[in-house]
Design a protein around this motif. Sequence first.
Motif, PDB file in Angstrom:
ATOM      1  N   ARG A  10      -7.688  -2.623  -7.498  1.00 61.13           N
ATOM      2  CA  ARG A  10      -7.592  -1.375  -8.263  1.00 61.13           C
ATOM      3  C   ARG A  10      -6.458  -1.465  -9.284  1.00 61.13           C
ATOM      4  O   ARG A  10      -6.682  -1.353 -10.488  1.00 61.13           O
ATOM      5  CB  ARG A  10      -7.373  -0.187  -7.328  1.00 61.13           C
ATOM      6  N   LYS A  54       0.827  -1.207   0.000  1.00 56.80           N
ATOM      7  CA  LYS A  54       0.000   0.000   0.000  1.00 56.80           C
ATOM      8  C   LYS A  54       0.863   1.261   0.000  1.00 56.80           C
ATOM      9  O   LYS A  54       0.536   2.259  -0.639  1.00 56.80           O
ATOM     10  CB  LYS A  54      -0.929  -0.011   1.210  1.00 56.80           C
ATOM     11  N   LEU A  74      -3.038  -1.179  -4.637  1.00 54.33           N
ATOM     12  CA  LEU A  74      -4.236  -1.569  -3.913  1.00 54.33           C
ATOM     13  C   LEU A  74      -4.901  -2.730  -4.652  1.00 54.33           C
ATOM     14  O   LEU A  74      -5.205  -2.617  -5.851  1.00 54.33           O
ATOM     15  CB  LEU A  74      -5.217  -0.401  -3.804  1.00 54.33           C
TER      16      LEU A  74
END
Length: 275
Positions: free
Chosen positions: A12, A4, A9
Amino acid sequence: MGLKRFGYLEGRNLLVEFRWAADVSELREFAEQLSRLNVDIIIAPASTQVEPALQATKTIPIVFAQHADPVGIGHVASLARPGGNVTGVSMVLTEMSAKGLEILAEAIPGPPRVGVMWNSTTPTHVRVVSALEETAARKSITLVGAPIRTADDFVRAFDLMVSEKVNSVLVPSSPVTNTRRRALAELGIKYQLPTMFANRANVEAGGLMSYGPNFNDMYRYVAFYIDKILKGAKPGDLPVEQASKYEFVLNIATARAIRIELPSILVARADEVIE
């Protein structure tokens, strides 16, 4: 794994294909599945997983998180220049296990007779056992080998070691002993045997002692390699990082449970004492 912080992510801009092996015999097929999927990177935590991953692909980047001896068993050419398609984070398990053996011997009243529960499916453990034998010869420590393959072998291994009258047990790090830590801790308490591990999580689960790196830190560093490779770096050009900090952790509650009084000087040297 810390991805992260690099802007990744899941769902995504990141897709993770998990494969969970219940037994080491499944690893080769899982590695081949990931190779056929043509994933961008294969995360193979330790030597046990790196070996089948390398057999499956010589082109897809492979990143390890806690390899015991990548140079010694030929998975990389050198730490500074790994070459090939493999890199990651390493711990020096041979030297670490030898140091753990010395610490364990200090904790045992009387001549040390140590059972070594090593994993015959872990490629680096042959070298670990050799290093332990060298240390034992120098320190007048008697070793009793108890090889395992899966968690189903734990009880048999402990029964063997008890029959050989060991007065302590050393468990070199391997995937099965890291994940089935509660079962191992309970066996140590049941048989009233001091236990030494490489992973502090084994001590948190009820093992007596551990000497080794912070595994969580090692796994977090894997995100650095993933980011570099996804941005175009070649794994063979990324130096293998070695764990630089090693922790000595004691569980005093377990010491009471197995009725052993640890030398005060040993307790004072511990980086952390779990009550």
